[in-house]
Design an enzyme around this catalytic site. Sequence first.
Site: not given
Ligand code: CA
Length: 433
Positions: A142, A262
């Site tokens: 990732h 986020k």
């Molecule tokens: Ca995250």
Amino acid sequence: MPITANDPQRRSWIQVNKDSDFPIQNIPFGVFLTRDDVITIGTRIGDTAIDLGALHQLGYFEGIPLTDDIFLQDSLNDFISDGKKTWRLVRNRIAEIFDINNPKLKDNEEHRRIVLFTLDEIEMQLPVQIGDYTDFYSSKEHATNVGKMFRDPENALLPNWLHIPVGYHGRSSSIVPSGIPIRRPMGQTLPPGTDTPLFGPSKRVDFELEMAFITTDANQLGEPIPVDEAEDYIFGMVLFNDWSARDIQKWEYVPLGPFLAKNFASSISPWIVTMDALEPFRVAGPKQSPAPLPYLQYSGNKSFDINLEVSLAPENSEPLTICKSNFKYMYWTMAQQLAHHTVNGCNVNSGDMMGSGTISGPTPDSYGSMLELSWSGKKPLKMKDGSERTFIEDGDTVTMKGYCQNNKVRIGFGEVSAKLLPPFSEKKKNGDR
Ligand code: CA
């Protein structure tokens, strides 16, 4: 003390389907609201929820040192504070009570009526009051994929990544249990090719396939936790969808890292599966090269083989599985994350939650976010209704599932599922949406 609750031969007098995530060997912990509007701590076998508060009042935990109200609470924090020995005693006792060969509760209809619930009679709540939430960035695949897209394809991994379990402090107020819809966030973005930011709805809402672990009181301020002791302070794990707004993230994240991209929402599965239940599924983590510094070096198998998948369902359409990954792909283990988190003396409390970071595997079908699956919007995914997706659209439902399986037992997490709604401001303008 042995984990007798894990005996793969044991069967329950509660009916459990063969493909259930919740056989008697699981015994997860959660918090639910009952049909009588009582909040209690509970567990689950098959599709039956069990009121541990009532079970305790009826004397079924006799001999285990527990306060009278330990399960009559709206969070597991105090129970988690009691420590690993108590968690194990309680789980072992629950296994005994529901063993097919134990008639005590099985043959007591009055007690069964008080203690047992069908799933449609209860409403799952957040299992812990989350004091602090930290999110790591521990999948090499990732981090490499995001580095390629956001920065420099030639130097995708920053120089610190192979030495530090990189993380940041998130926000616990916006962590919600599965089923709660999420609103598309508003925010600042910088449209490509311009130098003036715009304000509006995020156009790149994404999921992040993660798992999170929940800690007990681990250390005093100033005291580090050694890596080989770290697992003693981890109660269990949940599935974790760390909703993200990629366009907001891209504009805001330098130099201090993620902020409003986020913290608008993260969704968790409501049943905490204990580390004891996951014990049969230990595997070695990926080989770490270069070797980490000594405080991050550990012995034994500290990764776990947990199958993960994500499905996406447009409104009024069938879900499509868009990702299959595995927790074992994580480069940094939970023990290393917790040792690193506390190496400077930062204290960790009961009910703290630590996200793994997006769990991407080595192949494109194992990427754990739309950012990677659609490669920053360049490769749309075709849904079952014929529509295409590069990111999440209003009305879409994202569902994550996870389970461990060997030839004797399947231990699962159930699911974390949530629908994306239009932004709040549009709700006001358009009326009831
Ligand atoms: Ca995250």
